[in-house]
Motif scaffolding. Structure first.
Motif, PDB file in Angstrom:
ATOM      1  N   TRP A  20       4.509  -8.495  -2.064  1.00  0.00           N
ATOM      2  CA  TRP A  20       3.573  -8.308  -0.506  1.00  0.00           C
ATOM      3  C   TRP A  20       3.323  -6.687  -0.507  1.00  0.00           C
ATOM      4  O   TRP A  20       2.892  -6.703   0.819  1.00  0.00           O
ATOM      5  CB  TRP A  20       5.059  -7.680   0.314  1.00  0.00           C
ATOM      6  CG  TRP A  20       5.801  -9.255   0.672  1.00  0.00           C
ATOM      7  CD1 TRP A  20       7.456  -9.517   0.166  1.00  0.00           C
ATOM      8  CD2 TRP A  20       5.673 -10.356   1.179  1.00  0.00           C
ATOM      9  NE1 TRP A  20       6.784 -11.451   0.528  1.00  0.00           N
ATOM     10  CE2 TRP A  20       6.482 -11.324   1.559  1.00  0.00           C
ATOM     11  CE3 TRP A  20       4.254 -10.930   2.425  1.00  0.00           C
ATOM     12  CZ2 TRP A  20       5.748 -12.347   2.357  1.00  0.00           C
ATOM     13  CZ3 TRP A  20       4.010 -11.520   2.899  1.00  0.00           C
ATOM     14  CH2 TRP A  20       4.721 -12.694   3.007  1.00  0.00           C
ATOM     15  N   SER A  21       3.538  -5.913  -1.372  1.00  0.00           N
ATOM     16  CA  SER A  21       2.518  -4.730  -1.109  1.00  0.00           C
ATOM     17  C   SER A  21       0.889  -4.649  -0.943  1.00  0.00           C
ATOM     18  O   SER A  21       0.329  -3.815  -0.363  1.00  0.00           O
ATOM     19  CB  SER A  21       2.898  -3.810  -2.497  1.00  0.00           C
ATOM     20  OG  SER A  21       2.313  -4.151  -3.796  1.00  0.00           O
TER      21      SER A  21
ATOM     22  N   PHE B  37       0.063  -5.434   2.215  1.00  0.00           N
ATOM     23  CA  PHE B  37       0.799  -4.701   3.556  1.00  0.00           C
ATOM     24  C   PHE B  37       0.018  -3.588   3.603  1.00  0.00           C
ATOM     25  O   PHE B  37      -1.120  -3.418   4.833  1.00  0.00           O
ATOM     26  CB  PHE B  37       2.064  -3.413   2.682  1.00  0.00           C
ATOM     27  CG  PHE B  37       2.331  -2.501   4.265  1.00  0.00           C
ATOM     28  CD1 PHE B  37       2.868  -2.344   5.211  1.00  0.00           C
ATOM     29  CD2 PHE B  37       2.032  -1.518   3.181  1.00  0.00           C
ATOM     30  CE1 PHE B  37       3.129  -1.637   5.115  1.00  0.00           C
ATOM     31  CE2 PHE B  37       2.120  -0.354   3.918  1.00  0.00           C
ATOM     32  CZ  PHE B  37       2.979  -0.277   5.488  1.00  0.00           C
TER      33      PHE B  37
ATOM     34  N   SER C  35      -1.497  -3.908   7.681  1.00  0.00           N
ATOM     35  CA  SER C  35      -1.230  -3.148   7.238  1.00  0.00           C
ATOM     36  C   SER C  35      -2.181  -1.593   7.715  1.00  0.00           C
ATOM     37  O   SER C  35      -1.087  -0.387   8.325  1.00  0.00           O
ATOM     38  CB  SER C  35       0.050  -2.714   7.508  1.00  0.00           C
ATOM     39  OG  SER C  35       1.414  -3.793   8.063  1.00  0.00           O
TER      40      SER C  35
ATOM     41  N   VAL D  24       6.289   2.705   5.121  1.00  0.00           N
ATOM     42  CA  VAL D  24       6.300   1.857   6.361  1.00  0.00           C
ATOM     43  C   VAL D  24       6.220   2.759   7.574  1.00  0.00           C
ATOM     44  O   VAL D  24       6.070   2.108   8.361  1.00  0.00           O
ATOM     45  CB  VAL D  24       7.364   0.983   5.956  1.00  0.00           C
ATOM     46  CG1 VAL D  24       7.245  -0.098   4.789  1.00  0.00           C
ATOM     47  CG2 VAL D  24       8.517   1.350   6.675  1.00  0.00           C
TER      48      VAL D  24
ATOM     49  N   ALA E 268      10.057 -10.700   7.794  1.00  0.00           N
ATOM     50  CA  ALA E 268       8.877 -10.368   8.646  1.00  0.00           C
ATOM     51  C   ALA E 268       7.900 -11.154   9.481  1.00  0.00           C
ATOM     52  O   ALA E 268       7.233 -10.843  10.723  1.00  0.00           O
ATOM     53  CB  ALA E 268       7.393 -10.316   7.593  1.00  0.00           C
TER      54      ALA E 268
ATOM     55  N   LEU F 165       5.847  -6.862   8.384  1.00  0.00           N
ATOM     56  CA  LEU F 165       5.979  -7.083   7.591  1.00  0.00           C
ATOM     57  C   LEU F 165       6.978  -5.037   6.684  1.00  0.00           C
ATOM     58  O   LEU F 165       7.735  -4.947   6.455  1.00  0.00           O
ATOM     59  CB  LEU F 165       4.757  -6.724   6.382  1.00  0.00           C
ATOM     60  CG  LEU F 165       4.818  -6.844   5.197  1.00  0.00           C
ATOM     61  CD1 LEU F 165       6.036  -7.611   4.459  1.00  0.00           C
ATOM     62  CD2 LEU F 165       4.041  -6.860   4.541  1.00  0.00           C
ATOM     63  N   SER F 166       6.409  -4.212   8.493  1.00  0.00           N
ATOM     64  CA  SER F 166       6.916  -2.825   7.964  1.00  0.00           C
ATOM     65  C   SER F 166       8.204  -2.251   8.266  1.00  0.00           C
ATOM     66  O   SER F 166       9.458  -1.997   7.407  1.00  0.00           O
ATOM     67  CB  SER F 166       6.170  -1.910   8.874  1.00  0.00           C
ATOM     68  OG  SER F 166       4.549  -1.572   8.837  1.00  0.00           O
TER      69      SER F 166
ATOM     70  N   LEU G 163      10.538  -4.580   4.915  1.00  0.00           N
ATOM     71  CA  LEU G 163      10.358  -3.741   3.346  1.00  0.00           C
ATOM     72  C   LEU G 163      10.899  -2.030   4.061  1.00  0.00           C
ATOM     73  O   LEU G 163      11.989  -1.950   3.015  1.00  0.00           O
ATOM     74  CB  LEU G 163       9.019  -3.147   3.746  1.00  0.00           C
ATOM     75  CG  LEU G 163       7.720  -3.983   2.918  1.00  0.00           C
ATOM     76  CD1 LEU G 163       6.204  -3.763   2.616  1.00  0.00           C
ATOM     77  CD2 LEU G 163       8.021  -5.142   1.654  1.00  0.00           C
TER      78      LEU G 163
END
Length: 378
Positions: A225-226, A229, A233, A287, A351, A356-357, A360
């Protein structure tokens, strides 16, 4: 002096077995696009096929503990390494999704088996060595992870076909395994159970397993997911969205290769406490601060903090009273890998419900629980 040289040779051989595991597993990552194109798989079909690797690893781990108890970690590690080396080229030779899934299942079985057996061997070597050296073993695995992915790409760039590049990597793994096999410590030096019946993990083993689940969940979350993100994001260009996991991986490799000295100075309890606090804070920083630099810094914090926690947990599992290391390590490893395999999917669900923030960030909060849970486990 002779005993010291024997343990030194066993340590070197175990380090190289960890390297074999890291190279073998990471060499598959750059092969995935080639397999996808060759078999004409869409993303959904590929995702289903890839589950075979994790299934092979998870299903093999309980059996591995019993095999180690009967035959010893040296034998199991050697056979597992040779299975990994043999299957690596076959992953690109598969002519159908079913063949690839079958090959990945056996490949995953080798990965799961060597993971448990090499850690069981490392526990014995560490006991004979007389000081904490587990982090260096896991550091070699991380180094192997970098070598495998980069090395296969380099061979392809140099003109080898992907299959021949995989054969070259396979030959290297066989060479390392065969030349180092005789230096691994024998079965006679390992704790054993009477009989080969399955032992249900209890109390301390389950607690360590849950903590490993969270640590592996954190690593799996960054792996899967990094990049998403950073791109969606934090506005990263797609070609640079992999920098987050790269920064995390480099930080983790450096800390693991230097971690034994840190653990000697601070002690395992402090390294776990402050390390998981730092890793949890890294997720929160990434995040909550709307900055690309802060996101990368947060992922580096996760790598620095989490690097030496799992080696300490594996050492603790190997020292649980009245439980042979092979049995404890297989249970802890199963729970840990469950976090790495199932965790990212849970992140996706969270998420979708929140963001997603938030998802995480929750991983960061769970790491705080590990910090205080380990500190007060006794």
């Amino acid at each position: 002096m002779e005993e010291k040289l024997r343990i030194s040779a066993a340590r070197r051989a175990t380090l190289l077995i960890f390297l074999v595991c890291g190279i073998g597993l990471s060499s598959w990552a750059p092969m995935v696009p080639f397999a996808k194109i060759k078999l004409g798989l869409n993303d959904a079909d590929l995702g289903v096929v890839l589950l075979a690797l994790g299934a092979g690893a998870i299903l093999t781990m309980p059996l591995t503990g019993l095999l180690i108890n009967k035959y010893g970690s040296r034998t199991v590690a050697i056979v597992s390494a040779l299975v990994i080396a043999s299957l690596l080229p076959l992953l690109l030779m598969a002519s159908s999704p079913y063949q690839l899934a079958a090959a990945l299942f056996v490949f995953g079985a080798g990965i799961g088996s060597i993971d448990v057996s090499m850690n069981a061997q490392a526990v014995v070597v560490q006991e004979r060595h007389g000081s904490h050296i587990m982090s260096s073993f896991h550091g070699m695995f991380s180094l192997g992870g970098l070598m495998g992915s980069i090395g296969l790409g380099f061979l392809i760039k140099a003109g080898l076909s992907p299959t021949y590049a995989a054969v070259a990597i396979s030959a290297l793994l066989v060479f390392i395994t065969v030349t180092q096999s005789r230096y691994l410590l024998p079965h006679s030096e390992e704790a054993k159970l009477d009989g080969t019946s399955f032992v249900l993990p209890k109390g301390p083993v389950v607690l360590l397993g849950i903590m490993c689940f969270i640590l592996f969940l954190a690593e799996g979350s960054l792996l899967d997911w990094s990049a998403v993100f950073l791109q969606f994001s934090r506005g990263f260009d797609p070609s640079f969205s992999g920098l987050g996991y790269a920064a995390f991986s480099v930080a983790m490799a450096i800390m693991r290769l230097t971690g034994d000295g840190i653990i000697h100075r601070l002690g395992p309890a402090k390294v776990v406490f402050y390390g998981t606090l730092l890793a949890g804070a890294g997720f929160i920083v990434a995040v909550t601060i709307p900055s690309a630099i802060a996101a990368l810094a947060g992922f580096v914090m996760v790598g620095l903090g989490a690097a030496n926690v799992v080696p300490i947990f594996f050492t603790a599992a190997g020292r649980i009273p009245n439980v042979p290391p092979s049995i404890a390590l297989s249970a802890v490893t199963i729970l840990g890998y469950s976090g790495q395999l199932a965790g990212p999917a849970l992140i996706g669900v969270l998420a979708e419900i929140t963001s997603l923030s938030w998802a995480l960030g929750l991983v960061g909060v769970l790491l705080f629980f590990v910090a205080f849970g380990y500190k007060h486990r006794d």
